[in-house]
Design a protein around this motif. Structure first.
Motif, PDB file in Angstrom:
ATOM      1  N   UNK A  20     -23.606  10.719 -46.924  1.00 53.93           N
ATOM      2  CA  UNK A  20     -23.295  11.224 -48.690  1.00 53.93           C
ATOM      3  C   UNK A  20     -21.739  10.264 -48.837  1.00 53.93           C
ATOM      4  N   UNK A  22     -18.490   9.307 -51.838  1.00 53.56           N
ATOM      5  CA  UNK A  22     -18.905   8.960 -53.294  1.00 53.56           C
ATOM      6  C   UNK A  22     -17.430   7.766 -53.143  1.00 53.56           C
ATOM      7  N   UNK A  25     -13.723   6.758 -58.001  1.00 55.93           N
ATOM      8  CA  UNK A  25     -14.098   6.904 -59.749  1.00 55.93           C
ATOM      9  C   UNK A  25     -15.368   7.940 -59.615  1.00 55.93           C
ATOM     10  N   UNK A  26     -15.808   8.454 -58.164  1.00 58.97           N
ATOM     11  CA  UNK A  26     -16.329   9.626 -57.781  1.00 58.97           C
ATOM     12  C   UNK A  26     -17.609   9.293 -58.063  1.00 58.97           C
ATOM     13  N   UNK A  27     -18.300   8.463 -58.401  1.00 59.12           N
ATOM     14  CA  UNK A  27     -19.642   7.601 -58.005  1.00 59.12           C
ATOM     15  C   UNK A  27     -19.882   7.879 -56.493  1.00 59.12           C
ATOM     16  N   UNK A  28     -21.059   8.847 -56.948  1.00 60.74           N
ATOM     17  CA  UNK A  28     -22.021   9.174 -55.180  1.00 60.74           C
ATOM     18  C   UNK A  28     -23.006   8.067 -54.536  1.00 60.74           C
ATOM     19  N   UNK A  29     -22.851   7.891 -53.605  1.00 58.93           N
ATOM     20  CA  UNK A  29     -23.186   7.081 -52.686  1.00 58.93           C
ATOM     21  C   UNK A  29     -24.340   7.727 -52.007  1.00 58.93           C
ATOM     22  N   UNK A  30     -25.465   7.157 -51.258  1.00 53.67           N
ATOM     23  CA  UNK A  30     -26.039   8.061 -50.425  1.00 53.67           C
ATOM     24  C   UNK A  30     -26.828   7.097 -49.165  1.00 53.67           C
ATOM     25  N   UNK A  53     -20.951  -0.607 -49.549  1.00 52.04           N
ATOM     26  CA  UNK A  53     -20.881   0.735 -50.054  1.00 52.04           C
ATOM     27  C   UNK A  53     -19.811   1.809 -49.132  1.00 52.04           C
ATOM     28  N   UNK A  54     -20.756   1.741 -48.784  1.00 59.55           N
ATOM     29  CA  UNK A  54     -20.824   3.195 -48.088  1.00 59.55           C
ATOM     30  C   UNK A  54     -19.128   3.530 -47.224  1.00 59.55           C
ATOM     31  N   UNK A  63     -14.011  10.405 -47.006  1.00 59.14           N
ATOM     32  CA  UNK A  63     -15.087  12.038 -47.020  1.00 59.14           C
ATOM     33  C   UNK A  63     -16.362  11.643 -46.849  1.00 59.14           C
ATOM     34  N   UNK A  64     -16.719  12.036 -46.249  1.00 56.85           N
ATOM     35  CA  UNK A  64     -18.511  11.880 -46.181  1.00 56.85           C
ATOM     36  C   UNK A  64     -18.978  13.487 -45.571  1.00 56.85           C
TER      37      UNK A  64
END
Lengths: 437, 176
Positions: A20, A22, A25-30, A53-54, A63-64
C-alpha cells in the motif's frame, strides 16, 4: 520485538506480498507485488518492474506498507517501509533478477516480470498480524549441518579428495543430493567442473559461461544466486548453449563435455568461492524440490563456500602426496592430437580436454616424448609463457585437478599424480605418437 | 465475463469505467480471489490490509468484510480519512482490478456478511489449493473467526486495471 531476520521465510516470493502507498494528495493505492527481498537486518528491496502508480507514489512520499506471509506457517506481518534508493545493476539487482525469473516462471508470467530496478527500503516497523498458524518442523538446522560438512575440509588430503568429501558431506549432513564445484577460467570467461556428486556422469571438464545461468551469474557478481522454481532464463540449456558457441567457432571436432546437471531442476543455488575477495569458483547445488533452498540454507552454504575457497587457496602450498593411480599398460602406440587454435587435445579419436589444461598436457607429453622426463613442477608451468596462464590468480591447481580427473576418466595409459609440494608426475604406459594441427 | 481494457489517458471518472470495475470485482469474488485494501493510517503513513470478502451492494456502495484484530490500525485510520483502495485479484490468472473510493464507514457485520465471507473464502481456498499452495496453508489462510468480522462500506469513485504489466494502474474502460 519481531526482527526482519526472524521472518525471512516470508520473503522467498512464494506468496505474493501486498503493498500500500498513497500519492501526494493522500489517495491510497494497493497492489500485489511479486518480490520482497531480504537485504540485511534493517532493509528489504522490492522489485521495480514498471513505472506505475505505486512507483510514482513511492517516489513522491517515500513511504510504503507491505504485508508478507510465511508460506510454511501462515504467519503474517505488516512492515512499514521508508524508501532509500533504487539500484539498477550489481549484486543485489542480479540476485533479485534471478529470483524473479523463478517466480515469473512459477506464476506463468515470463515475459511480463522483468526487473528494472531494486528499490531499497529501510524497515521502520514490523507488526505481527493475528493468523491461524501451522506448526513448522525443520528437518535439520542448516547452520550446524554446514559446520559438520565444512569440517571435512580440515582433513589433510589432496584437493580432489577434499572436494569429493565435501560434496558427499553436503549430501549426508544437509540432504543435498546433487552438487558440483566449478572453477573459474577468468581469461576464457568460463567455469569448468572439477567435482560433482549425485549425477549419472561426472561432467568433469564441462563448462558454463560467466554470466550464464545461476552459476555464471554468481561468478560474475560474486554473490549467492538462488532460484526456487524452474526458470528458462537461467536454465543450463541456455548456459550451455552460450558456452557451446565458443566451441562451434573453434573449427575443431566437437569438444563439449556433457553438462551433468539435472534436466529440469526446481531449485538451484550457486555460492561463489571468494578467498581474499576475488571469485575463483562456484559451489553449486540443485534439487527436484521446489523452494528447496531458503535464506538460512544460503547463509550456511555460503559459509561452507568461503571455507572451501580458502582451502583451495591453501592447496597450492599443500605438500600432500597423492597415491599414484594404477596406470594400465597399453599395447602399441598412444596417438595424441593437439589443435593449436584452442589447445584441444584428443587421445586417439576421443576428445580429452582443451584450453589451458590442454596446453599443459601437451607441454608435458611433448617433453616426455622428447626427453623421457616424468617429473614436473608447478613453478615451471607458471613461468612458461606459452601456456598463457594469467599473471595473478592463475588457478593452476584447479586446472591440474581438472586435467588429472579427465585423465582418470579418459586418459587410460596416461595419468598425472601429485608427487610432493608443487610437484607432479606424468605416468605414461606406452609409446607416444604426437600430432600437432 | 466482462470484457475490459485499460484506457490510455487519465480522464475524469466515468460511469462505464466504474461499472466495468464493479463487474470484475463481483466476478472475481464469486469464484475466489485475493482481496486487499490500502488506507491512510492515523500517523499519515500508508497501511496495507487483507480483507475476508467483498460485496458490491449498489453502483455507489461496496462493502468489504475484515477481521478486526488484523486490521485494528487500519480501521482507526479510516475513522479520520475515509479514502480507501481495494484490489481484487483472481489467483490463477493474476487478473486484477483496483477500486478507489471514499466516505468509508465502519459497520457491524450481519449474518449475510458471514455467509458471504464463508462462501468467498471457501472459493478462494479452492483456488489456492489448485495453485499448489497446499491444503494446510490454503485452509489456514482462508480461516476466520466470525466474532471478529467487521464491515466497511465506501463509495467507489474510480476503477483501474491492476493486472501485472505495463498497463497496471491505468483506468478501466469498457471494450465494445
Amino acid at each position: 520485538m519481531t526482527t526482519l531476520d526472524q521472518i525471512r521465510n516470508c520473503l522467498e516470493g512464494v506468496i505474493p506480498a501486498f503493498l500500500a502507498t498513497f500519492d501526494s494528495d493522500g489517495t491510497p493505492n494497493v497492489s500485489e507485488i511479486s518480490q520482497v527481498h531480504y537485504v540485511d537486518p534493517g532493509r528489504v528491496a522490492l522489485s521495480y518492474q514498471f513505472f506505475n502508480k505505486t512507483r510514482r507514489n513511492v517516489l513522491a512520499t517515500r513511504m510504503a506498507s507491505v504485508i508478507v506471509i510465511d508460506p510454511d506457517t501462515n504467519a503474517q506481518f505488516r512492515l512499514d517501509l521508508d524508501y532509500e534508493e533504487t539500484q539498477t545493476s550489481g549484486a543485489l539487482f542480479e540476485a533479485m533478477r534471478a529470483k524473479l525469473a523463478g517466480i515469473a516462471s512459477h506464476s506463468r508470467m515470463e515475459g511480463v516480470f522483468r526487473l528494472l530496478g531494486s528499490d531499497l527500503y529501510r524497515v521502520s516497523g514490523i507488526e505481527v498480524l493475528p493468523s491461524q498458524r501451522i506448526e513448522r518442523v525443520r528437518p535439520c538446522n542448516p547452520l550446524s549441518a554446514a559446520r559438520r560438512a565444512a569440517a571435512e575440509l580440515c582433513a589433510s588430503a589432496d584437493m580432489g579428495t577434499l572436494l569429493d568429501r565435501l560434496l558427499g558431506a553436503l549430501d549426508r549432513q544437509l540432504g543435498i543430493t546433487h552438487s558440483m564445484v566449478l572453477m573459474l577460467d577468468r581469461g576464457a570467461g568460463r567455469l569448468f567442473t572439477v567435482a560433482s556428486h549425485g549425477y549419472p556422469t561426472t561432467g568433469i571438464g564441462s563448462e558454463v559461461g560467466v554470466g550464464q545461468g545461476v552459476i555464471g551469474v554468481a561468478a560474475a557478481e560474486g554473490v549467492p544466486i538462488r532460484i526456487g522454481h524452474l526458470a528458462a532464463d537461467y536454465s543450463y540449456s541456455a548456459a550451455i548453449r552460450s558456452a557451446a558457441g565458443i566451441v562451434e567457432d573453434s573449427g575443431c571436432p566437437a569438444t563439449a563435455i556433457p553438462y551433468p546437471g539435472l534436466e529440469a531442476p526446481l531449485s538451484q543455488i550457486a555460492l561463489p568461492l571468494r578467498p581474499l575477495g576475488e571469485t575463483t569458483g562456484v559451489l553449486f547445488a540443485e534439487s527436484l524440490e521446489r523452494n528447496r533452498f531458503g535464506y538460512d540454507d544460503e547463509d550456511a552454504l555460503q559459509l561452507v563456500a568461503e571455507s572451501l575457497g580458502m582451502r583451495i587457496l591453501l592447496a597450492q602450498n599443500d605438500g600432500a602426496e597423492a597415491e599414484a593411480p594404477h596406470v594400465p599398460g597399453c599395447a602399441g602406440s598412444l596417438r595424441m592430437r593437439h589443435y593449436r587454435f584452442d589447445s584441444t587435445v584428443f587421445i586417439g579419436d576421443a576428445y580429452l580436454i582443451k584450453g589451458v589444461a590442454g596446453a599443459i598436457l601437451w607441454k608435458l607429453v611433448s617433453e616426455h616424448a622428447a626427453t623421457g622426463r616424468t617429473e614436473f613442477t608447478n613453478r615451471e608451468l607458471r613461468l612458461d609463457l606459452s601456456l598463457r596462464l594469467p599473471a595473478q590468480s592463475d588457478n593452476l591447481e584447479s586446472r591440474l585437478l581438472l586435467l588429472q580427473r579427465r585423465l582418470v576418466e579418459r586418459g587410460g595409459c596416461i595419468q598425472i599424480v601429485r608427487s610432493g609440494r608443487g610437484r607432479f608426475r606424468l605416468q605414461v604406459a606406452g609409446k607416444l605418437e604426437l600430432e600437432e594441427i | 465475463m466482462s470484457s475490459v481494457a485499460p484506457s490510455g489517458a487519465l480522464t475524469e471518472p466515468d460511469p462505464d469505467c466504474l461499472s466495468a470495475g464493479r463487474a470484475l470485482v463481483e466476478e472475481f469474488c464469486q469464484y475466489g480471489a485475493s482481496t486487499i485494501i490500502g488506507v491512510v493510517g492515523l500517523d499519515r503513513r500508508p497501511l496495507a490490509g487483507m480483507a475476508l470478502a467483498c460485496l458490491v451492494l449498489a453502483p455507489d456502495r461496496i462493502r468489504v468484510l475484515l477481521s478486526r484484530p488484523s486490521n485494528a490500525q487500519l480501521l482507526l485510520g479510516l475513522t479520520r480519512d475515509g479514502r480507501i483502495a481495494l484490489t481484487v485479484t483472481e489467483v490463477p490468472t493474476h487478473r486484477s482490478v483496483q477500486i478507489k473510493g471514499g466516505e468509508a464507514v465502519l459497520l457491524a457485520a450481519q449474518p449475510d456478511d458471514l455467509r458471504a465471507a464463508s462462501r468467498q473464502l471457501r472459493a478462494f481456498r479452492d483456488r489456492l489449493i489448485d495453485a499448489d499452495y497446499g491444503e494446510a496453508f490454503s485452509s489456514c489462510c482462508c480461516s476466520f473467526d466470525p466474532t471478529d468480522v467487521v464491515a466497511v462500506e465506501f463509495v467507489p469513485r474510480e476503477a483501474f486495471t491492476q493486472t501485472p504489466g505495463p498497463q497496471a494502474g491505468e483506468r478501466l474502460r469498457r471494450v465494445s
